[in-house]
Design an enzyme around this catalytic site. Structure first.
Site, short mmCIF file in Angstrom:
data_model
loop_
_atom_site.label_atom_id
_atom_site.label_comp_id
_atom_site.label_asym_id
_atom_site.label_seq_id
_atom_site.Cartn_x
_atom_site.Cartn_y
_atom_site.Cartn_z
N GLU A 273 0.84 -1.21 0.00
CA GLU A 273 0.00 0.00 0.00
C GLU A 273 0.87 1.26 0.00
OE1 GLU A 273 -2.31 -0.36 3.59
OE2 GLU A 273 -3.37 -2.14 2.90
N PRO A 274 1.75 1.41 -0.98
CA PRO A 274 2.65 2.55 -0.95
C PRO A 274 1.94 3.85 -1.37
CG PRO A 274 2.95 1.36 -3.00
CD PRO A 274 1.96 0.57 -2.19
N ARG A 276 3.54 7.61 -0.29
CA ARG A 276 4.58 8.63 -0.37
C ARG A 276 5.71 8.30 -1.34
NH1 ARG A 276 5.61 11.81 4.33
NH2 ARG A 276 4.69 10.06 5.47
N CYS A 342 -3.57 33.38 9.77
CA CYS A 342 -3.43 34.03 11.08
C CYS A 342 -3.09 33.02 12.17
CB CYS A 342 -4.70 34.78 11.40
SG CYS A 342 -5.06 35.95 10.10
N1 LLP Z 1 -1.70 1.97 4.32
C1 LLP Z 1 -2.29 2.45 5.43
C2 LLP Z 1 -3.26 1.62 6.15
C3 LLP Z 1 -1.99 3.76 5.86
O1 LLP Z 1 -2.56 4.23 6.95
C4 LLP Z 1 -1.05 4.54 5.13
C5 LLP Z 1 -0.71 5.90 5.57
C6 LLP Z 1 -0.48 4.00 3.97
C7 LLP Z 1 -0.82 2.70 3.61
C8 LLP Z 1 0.48 4.74 3.11
O2 LLP Z 1 1.66 5.06 3.76
P1 LLP Z 1 2.90 5.70 2.96
O3 LLP Z 1 3.37 4.66 1.99
O4 LLP Z 1 2.43 6.92 2.26
O5 LLP Z 1 3.88 5.98 4.00
N2 LLP Z 1 0.11 12.73 6.73
C9 LLP Z 1 1.36 12.09 7.07
C10 LLP Z 1 1.40 10.64 6.67
C11 LLP Z 1 0.26 9.82 7.26
C12 LLP Z 1 0.24 8.40 6.77
C13 LLP Z 1 -1.03 7.75 7.12
N3 LLP Z 1 -1.17 6.40 6.65
C14 LLP Z 1 2.49 12.88 6.44
O6 LLP Z 1 2.22 13.90 5.80
O7 LLP Z 1 3.65 12.54 6.63
#
Ligand code: LLP
Length: 414
Positions: A273-274, A276, A342
């Site tokens: 589930e990538p 970022r 603000c």
């Molecule tokens: N799968 C699940 C169940 C998740 O909760 C998330 C992210 C992902 C996959 C994807 O994760 P990634 O591959 O993108 O790391 N707003 C925060 C990041 C929150 C991530 C929440 N869950 C930020 O801006 O750093």
């Protein structure tokens, strides 16, 4: 080849000068490179080519329907956490049987929507949710495929707000308790157990926590199989980090090499589930300097993008590289880059050394493709910025700038 690059001192996205887009659509705006999105998706997906797997893009990281559609055409599934994300995914043309539904708080309405759409699986996060899913499936005369999202209690060594796989986090089911929950799921009339899931956190810069997690899940899968519970899918979540400043995260091929080695004889299809790692460095936020201002102790660049447009610096203290759109090779000055909102927490950078910038200059806030637009809001009644997708020498507005009318949509004076 890097798709955000300077040519004769001007910043380009692919073959389009950023200032040309700014002239046409105004500022601020999000700008994505299509070639980078594709390259990053393939870098991840092809790293696992030798094993059965499905790459489910994490919709929350960047939810624009055009971008979801692009990934769908590349064969992606989607990781969703709400009815809204399911709606977007279906509108984008994603096959329902490539969608996995995570999240601690799925509502009955969302569960029914997922069942009716025929998604691949629900990643369950509580016994009560399991009961509700069974009941809804029974009512609709459908079967629901499930995984239990296990909380392996592994420290992802990332920012506390984005770690999810520790005992104290609200996510998933404790490893020991999960076995009993699987046994309970076996007794449910309308559920088919097909997988084990997890997601331990985001912006991980080492492989070790993933390996620790995998070891724990392998133990669980073995125990479940002894009980005749057949596990066909192992969902390892997302979380692989990217370089914002000096981080040195493993490349997807390295991540894949280590995991594949560890998974050889497991006999499961893998789900990832990538978010970022695919979109983070494929997008940038472009903003214009409204005013330069010298305070008694600090120099400020007041720009036209605020924390409502990019929340990460305010919320997590995140670093985003900032660079001028026109590079004039000037001496560096230490500045705070702040928005018009603000709140004192409305900054994009603090104590940053940037080449001297003038009023009216354009700045590019880099690595803003993930959790950038998707976390934006209308705070201070600011219309949200447009999203632009660049393809070679052309660009397309994939989301309009909001208008004042948009701000009041649905409001009424009684
Ligand atoms: N799968 C699940 C169940 C998740 O909760 C998330 C992210 C992902 C996959 C994807 O994760 P990634 O591959 O993108 O790391 N707003 C925060 C990041 C929150 C991530 C929440 N869950 C930020 O801006 O750093």
């Amino acid at each position: 080849m890097h798709h955000f690059h300077y040519q004769d001192g001007r910043l380009y996205c692919e073959q389009v000068p950023i200032e040309v887009i700014a002239q046409e659509v105004g500022t601020p705006f999000y700008c994505y490179s299509r070639a980078t999105l594709i390259r990053h998706f393939h870098a991840f997906d092809k790293a696992f080519a030798e094993v059965n797997h499905l790459t489910c893009f994490s919709v929350k990281s960047c939810s624009n329907v055009a971008i979801l559609h692009l990934f769908a055409t590349l064969g992606a599934g989607m990781d969703i956490v709400s009815g809204g994300e399911l709606y977007r995914s279906l509108k984008a043309g994603v096959q329902p049987d490539k969608i996995v539904f995570s999240g601690v708080g799925k509502s009955e309405e969302e569960i029914v929507y997922g069942l009716e759409a025929g998604i691949l699986m629900f990643n369950l996060e509580s016994p009560q949710e399991m009961m509700l899913l069974d009941e809804c499936a029974g009512r609709l005369g459908r079967r629901a495929s499930i995984a239990i999202r296990v909380n392996p209690d592994v420290d992802p060594r990332t920012h506390p707000y984005i770690s999810t796989g520790l005992k104290e986090n609200k996510f998933g089911i404790d490893l020991e308790a999960s076995e009993a929950m699987y046994a309970q799921a076996m007794e449910m009339d309308n559920l088919d157990i097909i997988g084990v899931g997890c997601h331990i956190g985001s912006q991980l810069t080492e492989v070790a926590p993933f390996v620790d997690t995998l070891d724990r899940l392998k133990g669980l899968i073995a125990k479940l199989r002894q009980r005749n519970i057949q596990i066909r899918y192992l969902d390892l979540g997302g979380g692989l980090g990217i370089t914002y400043a000096n981080e040195d995260p493993p490349h997807p091929t390295e991540y894949a090499r280590v995991l594949i080695e560890d998974l050889r004889h497991l006999d499961c299809s893998l789900i990832f589930e990538p978010g970022r790692v695919i979109v983070g460095n494929a997008g940038t936020l472009i903003t214009r300097v409204l005013y330069t201002k010298k305070g008694p102790v600090k120099n400020f660049l007041v720009v036209d993008a605020g924390m409502n447009d990019l929340f990460r610096p305010s919320l997590y203290g995140s670093y985003h590289h900032i660079q001028p759109v026109i590079d004039r090779e000037r001496p560096e000055v230490r500045v705070d880059v702040v928005g018009p909102i603000c709140e004192s927490s409305d900054f994009l950078a603090r104590d940053r050394d940037l080449p001297q910038i003038d009023q009216g200059d354009l700045l590019a806030v880099m690595s803003a493709g993930a959790y950038g637009f998707s976390m934006s809001s209308n705070y201070n009644s600011r219309p949200r910025p447009p999203e632009i997708l660049v393809q070679e020498d052309k660009f397309e507005v994939i989301r309009d700038r909001e208008t004042y009318e948009d701000l009041l949509r649905g409001e009424r004076i009684p």
